[in-house]
Scaffold this active site. Structure first.
Site, PDB file in Angstrom:
ATOM      1  N   ASP A  15      -6.719   9.214  -8.479  1.00  0.00           N
ATOM      2  CA  ASP A  15      -6.110  10.288  -7.664  1.00  0.00           C
ATOM      3  C   ASP A  15      -4.581  10.259  -7.741  1.00  0.00           C
ATOM      4  OD1 ASP A  15      -8.796  10.458  -6.785  1.00  0.00           O
ATOM      5  OD2 ASP A  15      -8.389   9.273  -4.982  1.00  0.00           O
ATOM      6  N   GLU A 222     -12.406  19.587  -3.917  1.00  0.00           N
ATOM      7  CA  GLU A 222     -11.452  18.611  -3.355  1.00  0.00           C
ATOM      8  C   GLU A 222     -10.233  18.543  -4.269  1.00  0.00           C
ATOM      9  OE1 GLU A 222     -13.653  14.906  -3.189  1.00  0.00           O
ATOM     10  OE2 GLU A 222     -13.705  14.707  -5.371  1.00  0.00           O
TER      11      GLU A 222
HETATM   12  O1  FUB Z   1     -10.605   8.405  -4.241  1.00  0.00           O
HETATM   13  C1  FUB Z   1     -11.533   8.813  -3.279  1.00  0.00           C
HETATM   14  C2  FUB Z   1     -11.905  10.245  -3.476  1.00  0.00           C
HETATM   15  O2  FUB Z   1     -12.461  10.435  -4.775  1.00  0.00           O
HETATM   16  C3  FUB Z   1     -10.766  11.225  -3.439  1.00  0.00           C
HETATM   17  O3  FUB Z   1     -10.267  11.447  -2.164  1.00  0.00           O
HETATM   18  C4  FUB Z   1     -11.409  12.380  -4.091  1.00  0.00           C
HETATM   19  O4  FUB Z   1     -10.540  13.404  -4.471  1.00  0.00           O
HETATM   20  C5  FUB Z   1     -12.084  11.714  -5.269  1.00  0.00           C
HETATM   21  O5  FUB Z   1     -11.206  11.528  -6.343  1.00  0.00           O
END
Ligand code: FUB
Length: 321
Positions: A15, A222
């Protein structure tokens, strides 16, 4: 830069939120590790417990510095577990790290931690941002100095628990031809510690002005990111269970944003998550994959490649190789 570069092979990070401060590139990733938690659809296997920051002067082959732990779970009074995605913005000489974590009741909120330097350490506020929920903050500073936080994530990110910024006490995920659940955006207060307004939905619409449908593989899931090119606002995001990074373009920070296309084809691993930043005259796509861990979804590695964008600002679909 033809091939993607793994930036930090000696540890697992994901991320990546890339920002340029004082002429240097800083990358704020999630810090993956093998906690032993089992894989589930709510991301229970992502049990991260601290944040690091990486910095570099040269994207193509410069040395990458790990500045160590900049914020740890035990130093965040309200947090219970799972330090997920974060991002940092500079305002009036201070640096604000906005992060997502579960509280002690296992509900995700966004928190703020403050530092005098981009490489930290950061000191967490005693409480989460009032009215914040879900995950994956992206903090975007516009040319007039206003700062906006984009956030939200489906499934384990809990966005489906909220309607009009209120917890419903149940979950509702739109299906089929219903409108997809949108990401959210809120302007920040001048002191950067709270939302200055009720979060608003970030609408991604098709070329006929209709919101993308819940069953569209290009709908928001997301990993919101915002960047600006030639006065246009580029909202990009992950589509989660269809494993794409997509983008949409608007005329202001609130949108609506017209869907434009796929930025990145699926990578190895379930999640895909990115940031886009201009550095020394070139645009770059920071992202992650699970090739170095042989496909272990919760052990991800940060990569960078040059963004393939034409002179009209259209981004071409890329593969991370
Ligand atoms: O790293 C945890 C979660 O996985 C993130 O918040 C999401 O975007 C995904 O990448």
């Amino acid at each position: 830069m033809k091939k993607a570069r793994y930036l930090f092979p000696s540890d697992y990070m994901a991320d990546p939120s890339a920002n340029v401060f004082n002429g240097k590139l800083y990358i704020y990733p999630s810090h993956d590790w093998d906690s032993g938690a089992a894989f589930d659809d709510d991301g229970g296997h992502f049990e991260m417990k601290d944040y690091h920051v990486l910095s570099l002067d040269d994207v193509e082959d410069g040395e990458v510095t790990d500045h160590g732990v900049i914020l740890a779970l035990e130093d965040i009074p309200w947090a219970g577990r799972q330090l997920w995605d974060n991002d940092v913005v500079e305002k009036d000489g201070k640096y604000y790290l906005i992060f997502s974590a579960k509280d002690k009741n296992d509900v995700f909120h966004l928190g703020v931690a403050v530092s005098d330097r981009p490489e930290g350490p950061f000191k967490a506020q005693p409480d989460p941002i009032r009215g914040s929920y879900s995950i994956d903050p992206c903090v975007f500073k516009d040319d007039d100095g206003s700062v906006y936080t984009y956030f939200g994530g489906l499934w384990g990110g809990q966005l489906q628990r909220y309607k009009e910024n209120k917890a419903m006490g149940k979950e509702y995920l739109p299906e089929g031809d219903e409108n997809a659940l949108p990401s959210r955006v809120a302007k920040m207060t001048d002191d950067m510690l709270q939302f200055a307004e009720e979060p608003r939905p970030v609408l991604v619409i098709d070329e006929n002005g209709k919101p993308l449908r819940a069953d569209d593989p290009h709908r928001f899931f997301e990993a919101s990111w915002m960047h600006k090119v030639n006065g246009k606002y580029y909202f990009s995001y992950s589509t989660g269970d269809s494993h794409l990074l997509c983008y949409a373009v608007g005329d202001n920070p609130y949108g609506p944003f017209t869907y434009k296309g796929v930025i990145l084809e699926p990578v190895v691993g379930w999640t895909t998550h990115h940031s886009i930043v201009e550095y020394k005259g070139k645009w770059y796509l920071f992202h992650h994959d699970c090739v170095p861990s042989n496909g272990v979804t919760w052990l991800r590695s940060v990569k960078v490649m040059e963004l393939d964008m034409d002179s009209d600002g259209n981004i071409k679909t890329m593969r991370s190789e």
